[in-house]
Every structure is written in structure tokens, then in C-alpha cells.
Write a protein that holds these residues in place. Structure first.
Motif, mmCIF file in Angstrom:
data_model
loop_
_atom_site.group_PDB
_atom_site.id
_atom_site.type_symbol
_atom_site.label_atom_id
_atom_site.label_comp_id
_atom_site.label_asym_id
_atom_site.label_seq_id
_atom_site.Cartn_x
_atom_site.Cartn_y
_atom_site.Cartn_z
ATOM 1 N N VAL A 190 -8.403 0.828 0.920
ATOM 2 C CA VAL A 190 -9.606 0.350 1.191
ATOM 3 C C VAL A 190 -9.538 -1.504 0.139
ATOM 4 C CG1 VAL A 190 -12.371 0.559 -0.178
ATOM 5 C CG2 VAL A 190 -10.892 2.524 0.420
ATOM 6 N N ALA A 191 -9.163 -1.894 -0.456
ATOM 7 C CA ALA A 191 -8.808 -3.253 -1.117
ATOM 8 C C ALA A 191 -8.234 -3.747 -0.537
ATOM 9 C CB ALA A 191 -8.497 -2.873 -2.506
ATOM 10 N N CYS A 247 -10.341 -4.946 2.406
ATOM 11 C CA CYS A 247 -11.915 -6.129 2.170
ATOM 12 C C CYS A 247 -10.794 -7.592 1.663
ATOM 13 C CB CYS A 247 -12.393 -4.885 0.227
ATOM 14 S SG CYS A 247 -13.330 -3.660 0.379
ATOM 15 N N LEU A 248 -10.021 -7.256 1.028
ATOM 16 C CA LEU A 248 -9.457 -8.888 1.255
ATOM 17 C C LEU A 248 -8.620 -9.285 3.021
ATOM 18 C CD1 LEU A 248 -7.292 -10.766 -0.785
ATOM 19 C CD2 LEU A 248 -5.359 -9.200 -0.181
ATOM 20 N N ALA A 295 -7.553 3.362 -2.618
ATOM 21 C CA ALA A 295 -8.680 2.816 -3.076
ATOM 22 C C ALA A 295 -7.474 1.694 -2.500
ATOM 23 C CB ALA A 295 -7.464 2.661 -4.816
ATOM 24 N N SER A 296 -5.916 0.937 -2.302
ATOM 25 C CA SER A 296 -5.195 -0.368 -2.505
ATOM 26 C C SER A 296 -5.913 0.230 -0.543
ATOM 27 C CB SER A 296 -3.818 0.406 -2.105
ATOM 28 O OG SER A 296 -3.171 -0.930 -1.736
ATOM 29 N N THR A 324 0.677 -0.995 0.427
ATOM 30 C CA THR A 324 -0.322 -0.216 -0.194
ATOM 31 C C THR A 324 1.304 1.264 -0.171
ATOM 32 O OG1 THR A 324 -1.574 -1.131 1.156
ATOM 33 C CG2 THR A 324 -1.775 1.357 1.898
#
Length: 229
Positions: free
Chosen positions: A198-199, A202-203, A195-196, A182
Motif C-alpha cells: 500500500v505504501a 502511494c509512493l 502494508a509495504s 516489499t
């Protein structure tokens, strides 16, 4: 909003998302361990230690080989972390200000901002190295204790605690690698970094929770009860 102000807003927001997720994860592990992969695996390792220590003459070799594989995995991650730290430091020394200022970057392009970015990435790699070293330490300690058996004076709970600590440090080192990815995207601007983040949250939620597993288990139990009736 000014271009330089994006780093002051998006980067703390992305770090806040990651910082908020992990206290929730720790609270869930303490409150309901079976809901998380970390808590479920910790309980499985405790049962494994008790099974290995019941008969060390037959299970001693298997236990040592299993712990040796974990030590090798931690060694690979520790070597990778310290290597990437060296590569990052060399890259910082060789990169000039004109080469660092990319036209594709939308955000703060000052030399101080680049220094902070590379410093935080190196700090993540150093943290990953230290966590994996501690993981190797606990795994090596557990490999000695697990072969003594319960009659050797080392309680199974103590051995399981050492094994779980090694696994926890390994997980921390691996998450430091995730965080470094990130922060690496931060080099290309605060928007990819946010964006990373947030992703990544979720991951992490997908990898850390076992909701689907227990939903399947509950379904199997309901089917079994129905058949008995």
C-alpha cells in the motif's frame, strides 16, 4: 483466520495492488504522457536528442558525457543486483530451518514458505540485473548514433527511441528493486508485506504523476493572461 492462511490472502492482495497500479500507469502514459513523469521525460529526451544532433561538433562531447553518466548509473544498479542475488543464494544455503523460524513472524513458518520468499527476492534481483544490462545496451547504442548527426544517416527519432528504451529499462530495473523491498518484508510476515504494498503504491503515484507541476504551470499562464488584459 488461521495464521497460515494470512499468507494466502494478504500476499496476493498486496501483489494485486502493485499489478493494478502499473497497467493504470501504462494507460496514462499512452493516453496523456504529460501527466506522468515518464512520459514528460521521454518528450524532453526527444527534444534533447534533436538539439544535440543539430550541431555535433559543439554538442558531441556533452552528449557522450551525459550518456556515459547514464551508463555508469545502470552499471552500478546491475552490479548491485547481481551481488544481492549472490548474497541471497548464500544466505539461503547457510540458513537452517530452526534459525529461520522467528518468534516475531506472524504467518506461515514452514521451510517451503521461506524457500518461496527467498526465491522471489532473488528473481526480482535477477530481473533488475537484466533490465539494467538492456539499459546499458541501449545507452551505448545511442551514444554512437547521437554523434553522427542528422547528416550521418541516423534519424533523430530513431536515436531518441533508443535513448528512451534505455531509460525505460532503467526504470523497470529500479522498480524491481522497489518490489524486492516489499518481498523482503514478506520474510517478517504477510502483514508488513501488505502494508509495504500500500505504501509503495502511494509512493509510486507521488513519483510518477506531474499533477502539481501542471497545476503550477496553469496558474502561471493564468497570471500571464491577466497581466496582458
Amino acid at each position: 483466520m488461521e495464521e497460515k492462511s494470512l499468507d494466502m490472502v494478504m500476499v496476493p492482495l498486496g501483489l494485486l495492488l502493485l499489478a493494478t497500479y502499473h497497467p493504470w500507469l501504462l494507460f496514462t502514459i499512452a493516453r496523456d504522457p504529460k501527466r506522468t513523469v515518464i512520459g514528460l521525460n521521454a518528450q524532453a529526451r526527444e527534444r534533447w536528442v534533436r538539439a544535440m544532433m543539430t550541431d555535433t561538433t559543439q554538442n558531441g562531447v556533452l552528449a557522450v558525457q551525459t550518456l556515459r553518466n547514464n551508463i555508469m548509473a545502470s552499471t552500478v544498479l546491475a552490479t548491485t543486483a547481481i551481488t544481492l542475488t549472490s548474497v541471497t543464494s548464500v544466505f539461503v544455503r547457510l540458513t537452517t530451518t530452526t534459525a529461520s523460524a522467528s518468534l516475531f513472524l506472524y504467518g506461515n513458518k514452514s521451510p517451503a514458505a521461506y524457500t518461496i520468499k527467498y526465491f522471489t527476492i532473488s528473481l526480482c534481483f535477477i530481473l533488475a540485473f537484466l533490465c539494467n544490462v538492456q539499459s546499458i545496451r541501449y545507452y551505448a547504442h545511442a551514444s554512437f548514433l547521437v554523434t553522427t548527426g542528422e547528416a550521418g544517416g541516423a534519424p533523430a527519432d530513431y536515436v531518441a527511441r533508443s535513448l528512451n528504451r534505455g531509460s525505460f529499462f532503467w526504470s523497470l530495473g529500479l522498480r524491481a528493486f522497489y518490489l524486492s523491498f516489499t518481498l523482503f518484508l514478506w520474510i517478517f510476515g504477510p502483514i508488513p508485506m501488505l502494508a509495504s504494498s500500500v505504501a509503495m503504491c502511494c509512493l509510486f503515484f507521488f513519483l510518477d504523476t506531474t499533477t502539481e507541476f501542471f497545476h503550477v504551470s496553469a496558474t502561471v499562464k493564468e497570471v500571464g493572461v491577466t497581466e496582458e488584459v
